[in-house]
Design an enzyme around this catalytic site. Structure first.
Site, PDB file in Angstrom:
ATOM      1  N   HIS A  44      21.074 -34.390  59.447  1.00  0.00           N
ATOM      2  CA  HIS A  44      20.532 -34.999  58.229  1.00  0.00           C
ATOM      3  C   HIS A  44      20.585 -33.970  57.112  1.00  0.00           C
ATOM      4  O   HIS A  44      20.356 -32.778  57.344  1.00  0.00           O
ATOM      5  CB  HIS A  44      19.082 -35.465  58.462  1.00  0.00           C
ATOM      6  CG  HIS A  44      18.555 -36.336  57.368  1.00  0.00           C
ATOM      7  ND1 HIS A  44      18.053 -35.819  56.197  1.00  0.00           N
ATOM      8  CD2 HIS A  44      18.463 -37.685  57.256  1.00  0.00           C
ATOM      9  CE1 HIS A  44      17.656 -36.816  55.416  1.00  0.00           C
ATOM     10  NE2 HIS A  44      17.895 -37.960  56.045  1.00  0.00           N
TER      11      HIS A  44
ATOM     12  N   HIS B 149      28.208 -43.248  54.419  1.00  0.00           N
ATOM     13  CA  HIS B 149      26.830 -43.585  54.037  1.00  0.00           C
ATOM     14  C   HIS B 149      26.298 -44.776  54.817  1.00  0.00           C
ATOM     15  O   HIS B 149      25.404 -44.631  55.638  1.00  0.00           O
ATOM     16  CB  HIS B 149      26.774 -43.845  52.533  1.00  0.00           C
ATOM     17  CG  HIS B 149      25.400 -44.052  51.983  1.00  0.00           C
ATOM     18  ND1 HIS B 149      24.262 -43.492  52.549  1.00  0.00           N
ATOM     19  CD2 HIS B 149      24.956 -44.747  50.903  1.00  0.00           C
ATOM     20  CE1 HIS B 149      23.193 -43.832  51.838  1.00  0.00           C
ATOM     21  NE2 HIS B 149      23.590 -44.603  50.853  1.00  0.00           N
TER      22      HIS B 149
END
Length: 267
Positions: free
Chosen positions: A141, A94
């Protein structure tokens, strides 16, 4: 409101001999962060304003935004909710992405002998990366299926304030070349839903250009920015009276059934 000062304190303590810089009341929130870190060039303040804006949030499904919502749904206060989010942001999948992009580019340059590589060399290195079962960091993404507009904003920043000012930067130039070369290669694999760059593909190179070379601090900057988005969302959770979030559960028998289905598909 205090996060820039906290972050700058950590930066100066860890990297700058524990000597600290007082905030300037004439500066805005993001520019003050650059100032307190020790970067007085106007373009660094300009970069920090953009960086803080584009890293605020990107929907509620990412780990840090969702964690704020989850912990906050139990009516934990904003400090506890945000602290939990930062623990999520610290995970390598992340909050460390832009560091991995820079490390990948630096590894590529080293392997290719240094300097500015050609597009052909970059293409060959990308193919080698994929053949080794690795990913090209900064590409793909979970939601977007086009070039991330936050990447485009950073491209524009580089074109206007660095290249447009007659300065050169090999790392930023490599980022541009990868952008031209990588998508067709990734698309040709047939396995990648989004072959386009995300926000992380460029941000580390811009920070490096202005001398912020401490990779492990990049996630701290990400966190300072993210606070604006996730805490605003937490306020809306309170306003709308959202209930406590309860993830779904599954029995042991259900898990066994799921494993059997997976094994069957694999065979």
């Amino acid at each position: 409101a205090r996060l820039p000062r906290v972050a700058a304190y950590i930066y100066r303590k860890k990297y700058k001999d524990d000597t600290h810089i007082e905030p300037d009341p004439k500066l805005d929130w993001a520019a003050n962060l650059a100032h307190m870190m020790g970067y007085e060039e106007f373009d660094v303040k300009r970069l920090m304003r953009m960086y803080m804006t584009i890293h605020v949030d990107h929907e509620g499904g990412n780990v840090s935004a969702h964690t704020t919502h989850l912990v906050g749904s139990a009516l934990s206060d904003p400090y506890l909710s945000f602290a939990a989010a930062m623990n999520g942001l610290a995970g390598p999948l992340h909050g460390l992405a832009n560091q991995e992009v820079i490390l990948w580019i630096m590894h590529m340059r080293e392997e290719l002998g240094g300097g500015l590589p050609t597009k052909e060399q970059i293409a060959a290195f990308i193919k080698k990366t994929l053949e080794e079962g690795k990913v090209v960091p900064g590409y793909g993404h979970a939601v977007l299926r086009k070039t991330d507009p936050r990447f485009a904003a950073q491209q524009d920043f580089y074109a206007r304030y660095i290249k447009g000012a007659g300065k050169t930067d090999d790392l930023c130039e490599i980022v541009q070349m990868v952008y031209e070369v990588a998508p067709p290669i990734l698309e040709s694999t047939g396995k990648i839903k989004n072959p386009w760059p995300n926000v992380d593909a460029h941000s580390g190179a811009l920070l490096m250009h202005f001398g912020v070379k401490e990779f492990d601090f990049y996630t701290v900057l990400f966190g300072v920015s993210r606070a604006l988005g996730v805490l605003a969302s937490l306020i809306w959770d309170r306003v709308l009276g959202h209930p406590i979030e309860r993830p779904g559960s599954i029995t042991t028998a259900g898990m066994k059934k799921k494993v059997k289905t997976i094994l069957k598909k694999q065979s």
